[in-house]
Every structure is written in C-alpha cells, then in structure tokens.
Design a protein around this motif. Sequence first.
Motif, short mmCIF file in Angstrom:
data_model
loop_
_atom_site.label_atom_id
_atom_site.label_comp_id
_atom_site.label_asym_id
_atom_site.label_seq_id
_atom_site.Cartn_x
_atom_site.Cartn_y
_atom_site.Cartn_z
N THR A 34 0.76 -1.19 0.01
CA THR A 34 -0.04 0.13 -0.04
C THR A 34 0.90 1.16 0.01
O THR A 34 0.58 2.27 0.66
N SER A 35 1.98 1.44 -0.67
CA SER A 35 3.07 2.30 -0.62
C SER A 35 2.29 3.45 -1.51
O SER A 35 1.35 3.44 -2.49
N ALA A 36 2.70 4.66 -1.22
CA ALA A 36 2.06 5.94 -1.84
C ALA A 36 3.47 6.68 -2.33
O ALA A 36 4.53 6.76 -1.82
N LEU A 37 3.40 7.48 -3.28
CA LEU A 37 4.52 8.33 -4.00
C LEU A 37 4.13 9.85 -3.64
O LEU A 37 2.63 10.14 -4.19
N GLU A 38 4.85 10.55 -3.21
CA GLU A 38 4.40 11.80 -2.94
C GLU A 38 5.58 12.58 -3.86
O GLU A 38 6.80 12.49 -3.96
#
Length: 369
Positions: free
Chosen positions: A169-173
């Motif tokens: 469930t990684s996210a990129l900012e």
Amino acid sequence: MHLCSLMRNFARMKEWRMPAEWEPQAFVQLTWPHADTDWQPMLDEITETYVEMADAITARERLLIVHPRPDTVKALLAERLPKEQAERINYFQCETNDTWARDHGFISLVKRRDERGKMREERGEWKEKRGEICLLDFCFNGWGEKFEARLDNAINAKLFSMLDCYANTSALENHLDFVLEGGSIESDGEGTIFTTRCCLLAPHRNQPLSEAEIETQLKRRLRASRIVWLDGEPMPGDDTDGHIDTIVRTAPGYTLLYNRDLKMKEQLQELRTPGGQPYRLLELPLPSPIRDEDGEQLPATYANFLILNGAVLVPTYHQPNNDSEAIGIIQRAFPDREMVPIDSRSIIKQHGSIHCCTMQFPEINETTL
C-alpha cells in the motif's frame, strides 16, 4: 482554508514519521557504477568496492541495484556472491548520470502506530499489518547545479511501479518543487530532523527561501516536529556543501556521533533532546588527509557509515590506528551490531563514501520487492 480542512491536514501529517536508519530494513538500493559515469577511469577499482558492499548487504537483507545494463551486473554478482545471496538481489534497468543513491533516492516515511496498537504489540497481540510507507521524491539537482543530474532525478518516478508491490500500500509523493538530498538530513525516528546550514542554505538549491521558510517546508514535507540546524562546515573536497552524514550521525538512546571538531562539540554539548536532556556524544577521529593525484584533499570521514539489519558498514582508509578507533566508537553506539569494515579509498576519489552510495528502505511486515 476551512478550519475542518486544516485539522484534517494536520491529523494526516501526524500519521507519518521519518524512521531512524537503525530501524528494521527491507532492502538497500545501490545505483551501480558504469562506463558512462565519472567512475570510468577507475571502473574496475570501484566495481570491486561495490561488490564488497553488495556482499555485506545481501548477507543480511535484500538489495536493489539500478543500472542501465543490469544483466552485466547480474552476471558478475552471480559469479562472485553465494547463490542464496545473489537471489536476494532485484535489478532495475534505468539510465543514470552517477551513483549517489543517498541523494537521488526516495526518502521514506512510515505510518505511526497509535497508543492502543503500541500496547497491543507490547502484549504480543499485534497481528495486523504494521503500517504503510510513503515514498517522497525530492528534486536532486547535482548538489546545487554543480553536476548534470537530469537522469538521476528521473529514477524515482520510473522505479515506483516496481516498488509499489514491496509495501503493498505504498504511496508516492511528488516533491520535485523542492531540492533536498537524503545525505543532508538525519532522523532520530521520533520527529527530530538534523541538518546543516552550510548545505541547505547553499546557492542554487531553494533560494530565495530563508532559513525559517526552509524549516517550515522541511517540517511539512517530512512531517517533522523539530528541525535542528547545525553549524558544521564542509569537509575539504566535499561537493555537497556539508551534508550532515559526513559530519554528525544519530544513534539509539539519543546518541550523536560527530567528527572531532571543537566548534561542533561545543554546539552539540548545548543541544538538548525534546525531553530537555543532553545528548550522549561520541567523538569520531578524523582520518589523516588523503589527497588525489592533483594534491586535492579528499573528504574522508568515518561518519559516513551505513546501518544495516544486524550490522554497520564502516568506511576505512588503510589507516590502522584511526580505522580501529573509529570502529570501536561506532561499536559503542551500536553494541548489538556487527562492525563490517569497507575500504572506502576508492569511493572518496569521487568525493563520497559508503552512506552516500546507498539508500535504505524500511521494513513493512514481511516486505518483498
């Protein structure tokens, strides 16, 4: 902005923190040297050092290698490493300008656990996934536009699709509107970020922002509660304008390791933890000066070590007394970890050391690439 929106944004910021390097890791990234980098004149020499680092890393955790032609590296390491270690390596094909993963790589945040979850874990009842990871992609501009960095600055956006499965469930900012290198900041894992004025206020990074404005940006983007500005000076031969990871490093128990320097010692002695206590200070020796063929002093430092699961990779410089003293001091900061010396005389020829070459990624409960 409406008060409710402000409160929601503040709550979301408090969900995250930048972990300390000594927390459990999933893998380490190496952006491998090749003939189209500045390493070309000494490619065989630096490759041997990278093989040594790859061996030390894969003996303890997974490794990610970024390279324009990864099959060549894969063949080399299949020959040089034990089979079980070679199988712990993932490869990503990507064009690169250089190899300094610490500065072009992702900066990771992890989700905080609430007090209820913390108590459940202490009772041995923690069964749920521990959290998520947020990967921050900052602008890398070659340490203030000193060197070409367009390809390196584009690695993260290409790499994310591969990394997305690692944390599930990684996210990129996207923070490409702000220049920040991983080597310029140190986290204690509890909300305090250490940095140096000489680096973050250097030309061609985030001007015309003031120190106060940069601090505000760091707190917001890194979800930090406190920024500690140190007045260290760049080491001779340092292209980074004084990265914190060449001068001062954090360790468990509110410990700071720092280069032997009277001005720095005085500043650190005055520094207090968030709870108002003095830090435990460990003074590292300075290597005897090492110079290149033109007589320029190279930025050799023992502060540029890499913490791994169960070990610390310590840069050494073929100076038995200094090397031994530094290893002993770092061992005091990490008494439960093996000290693994890596001869770093090859790396400093391009003005970096072990920590500069690497970027760790935090573990997220049975993490895989």
